[in-house]
Design a protein around this motif. Structure first.
Motif: not given
Length: 159
Positions: A94-112, A135-144
């Motif tokens: 899922x890509x629930x929100x767009x990423x914009x130039x200048x956004x700082x992104x990070x990834x959290x993963x959990x062993x499912x 950087x604003x904690x907006x979710x931009x990607x989710x997946x397994x």
């Protein structure tokens, strides 16, 4: 939350373990390089005025680029360094929100899920629930993300 840059073999993963990547700021160059390598010059990504006229209020990053960045950030965590045997795909993305130039992104993963395979003695299956945020904690990607991961006694591919 575990911040680990050490490779993990299959046996070292436990369901519920969590990891976080370092952050990364998405640049103009990233977008141009993605457009050039994919031939996707859609104006939502390359024409500020066109994109402003749409619902996005300016250019956004390509959806596939967001996915590719998520995979890269999972690898940057380091837990799959030299132990990832194969990326097998996903059941959902899922890509629930767009990423914009200048956004700082990070990834959290959990062993499912971890699963030993009857058909293979060199690798096991590890599934990571993955979420990328800005950087604003907006979710931009989710997946397994599903990987074959080398077992401990497999120090090199094919050994």
């Amino acid at each position: 939350m575990v911040y680990s840059y050490e490779p993990h073999h299959f046996e070292e993963f436990e369901e519920g373990q969590t990891f976080r990547s370092p952050g990364r700021t998405i640049t103009e160059t990233d977008v141009v390089m993605h457009a050039a390598t994919t031939s996707d010059w859609n104006e939502l990504h390359t024409n500020e005025e066109f994109a402003r006229e749409r619902d996005f209020d300016g250019r956004i990053v390509h959806g596939p680029m967001t996915f590719v960045q998520a995979i890269g950030m999972v690898m940057r965590i380091g837990i799959l360094e030299r132990t990832a045997y194969a990326f097998l795909g996903m059941n959902y993305m899922d890509l629930p929100n767009p990423v914009r130039i200048g956004d700082t992104v990070s990834v959290d993963i959990e062993v499912a899920e971890t699963k030993a395979l009857e058909s293979r003695d060199d690798v096991g299956l590890v599934v990571f629930e993955t979420e990328m945020t800005t950087q604003e904690e907006t979710v931009v990607f989710q997946g397994d993300l599903k990987f074959f991961v080398l077992k401990t006694d497999q120090t090199e591919f094919g050994s």
